[in-house]
Design an enzyme around this catalytic site. Sequence first.
Site, PDB file in Angstrom:
ATOM      1  CB  ALA A 316      -0.930   0.000   1.211  1.00 11.97           C
ATOM      2  CG  ASP A 317       1.576   4.285  -3.252  1.00 14.19           C
ATOM      3  OD1 ASP A 317       2.695   3.789  -3.114  1.00 14.19           O
ATOM      4  OD2 ASP A 317       1.142   4.720  -4.326  1.00 14.19           O
ATOM      5  CE  LYS A 318       4.299   8.795   3.705  1.00 13.95           C
ATOM      6  NZ  LYS A 318       3.442  10.010   3.769  1.00 13.95           N
TER       7      LYS A 318
END
Length: 812
Positions: A316-318
Amino acid sequence: MGGRPSEEDIRKLPVEKAIQELGAHPDTGLAPDEVKKRLTEYGYNEVPEKKKSPLMSFLKRFWGLTAWMLELTILISYVLGRLLDLAVIAALLLINAILGFFQEQQAERAVEALKKKLSVKARVLRGGAWSVLPARELVPGDIVRARSGDFVPADVKIIDGDMEVDQSALTGESLPVEKKSGDLLYSGSLVRKGEATGLIVSTGTRTYFGRTAQLVQAARPKLYVEEVITNLLKWLLAMVIALLALAFIVSYFRGVSLLGLLPLALVLLVSSIPVALPAMFTVTMALGSLELAKRGVLVTRLSASQDAAMMDILCADKTGTITMNKLSVAEMEGVGGYSADDVAFYGTLASQEANQDPIDLAFISEARRKGLNFNGYVQKKFTPFDPSTRRTEAVIEKDGKEFTVIKGAVLTIAALCGVDPGEMAGLEKKIGSLAKKGYRAIVVAKGGEKQCFELIGMAALYDPPRPDSAKLIEELRGLSISTKMLTGDALPIAREIANEVKLGGKVTGMEDLKKMESIDPDKAEEIIEGSDGFAGVYPEDKYLIVKALQSKKHVVGMTGDGVNDAPALKQAEVGIAVSSATDVAKGAASVVLTKEGLPEIVSLVRTGRSIHQRIVTWILNKIVKTFEIVLFVVLAYLVTGVYVVGAFEIVLLLFLIDFVTISIATDNARPSLKPETWDMRALVKVAILLGVFMVMESFGMLYIAMNYFRLTDATGLRTLTFCMLIFGGMFTIFVVRERSYFWRSMPSKTLLLAIGGNMLVTSAIAIAGIPGLIPIPAAYVLIAWAWYFIFALLVNDFVKVRILPYLEALKI
């Protein structure tokens, strides 16, 4: 407008003349009333798709293995003069075609609805304000902004800016083409680098290539599930052919006419082919996709929900997924006589609101909050953030003089400013202290004509975690999905955010990871597998992370938003484009989120696992019924010397069972707490064991029918056998749909109505009789009901629970 040059002529005009001819306003855009007039004149910016012929789609239903076998059976029945069998089989073939065609049309309409939601968006200036609108609403004369990763929404003449454009899909050119002010951008081409403001000169069918870019392909890839079932059917067909060969050999030695057995033999072969399989998959996936669409999850490939059921790692992208993706200024500090207001002022000059970049918007918002005055300052040129330079840059004019303003990564900008080692050490210390708070440091610098930059100050930006991120990461952990955070931020910031959302403390820096990869690739893969997050990640690194996890036999989900994320989104089994994603990212992904954060990903996983459970139920039921019908009919013939059921009854049974079981697609299936896997050997073992019990139970009922009811072919033996196979099949659905005892969950109303209605129709046919089926007493029908109720729901269900170790191999 009547004297306006043609659109073809406008393409050739200089940009200033084109603006004049189209009555455009580069500073404010078109007014709403003018837009309405032009929509009436030009129509929407879209090109009608060429649709498949419904007639051809319907006729294709009569082509294929199942259709060929039914058609061969019809031919043989005609040759043998068995007109009743011919009529029933022809009816089955026709109804199969009609139902399959209807379900295909429904699924296509569902996908078309999703495609409309995924249409290309464009940044457009109207009424003095920039906004993001569907590209179909654009009209000639609109002012638009295009940047790296965008599809060009119409034919656009560049007013200001430079870019590289990929036109390969339109012209076959393999290399990007440079475009500058006055050049024409063609609809459907892809911006690879740079950005520009442009004028729409043609829309819809009048664009140069006569079409707009499409993000969603109509064709769907073959499902992994279908491949598994194809292999299974080869085994089933081999079993059926072997049993039928045995029956033919025995018939030959008994002197029975083999021609008379051909229709029944062919129908038994047909019974092993899941006639309703494509419709079942399509309906299940389409219903799941529509359910997810209501929750803000747009599935662009129907099989994506099945892939999500097997996902065990989510990368997951932050930004925008774990955090809010809404940067705000936590603090500002000037240096060398500059104030905090100066940092906000010059930082804003190095920003571009039209791009909607979070860092740019944070500076602009802070400048507006402070009420800073920018009168007289003109942004002559703007270069957006580039990961390779790690800065944005703008050329500003004031009172006839030009200067350059830059903002970006602290150490990069400080090096350009020639900061001495002592001051650089102080900056690094400051970065570290801000990072521990989860802040991101950005510095601003100003340069003259010779580009000698002077440091103005530093801003601490903060993108706070979403309030629900920690809870949702824990929820994914409860579903046995490991979440790994990917961020371009420095290691201290990544660790702080990971701790805040309770992700774990094993955050790895990409620089260290790459060093390890060059020394020991296997060790690097182990580090990737064991990490909770990665810092200093460039977009191209995401692809490598996904590949490494897949090499460790993981099913990977990947979130992304940028053009450089497309390879990783395509590589991942579940590519998820977040709500703010570019058009390219959406085109590469199999799932698109319309809301920020992780809640929709949890919905995707739960729905996918429910879909998997329904498909497993259908497959188990089909294997059990195929095994039971063929084995029972052949063994009964070998034991009694007569066929206890004929071709007519088998065909009628296929129609009543296969298509009723499509309602399993609506069942109330509970999602598993673990990622799903496919183990067909375990499925076959369970199905055969249940099938053996059902064959024994059917022989028990057959013994009663022949010895106590005194039924023969002439008095309704085939009618009662038909009832036995139907009732046994319907009660078996209750057994296989629940992994525990059948009463632990309630079937859906649709499934209950389908099963109940089927059994009532079968009972009415048996009691009243129809051509080809001799009526039998209602008492016999009720006894068959009771017989299979007791054995299926009590005996077989108990056996199923006892063999759950086999089911555990499926993780269900």
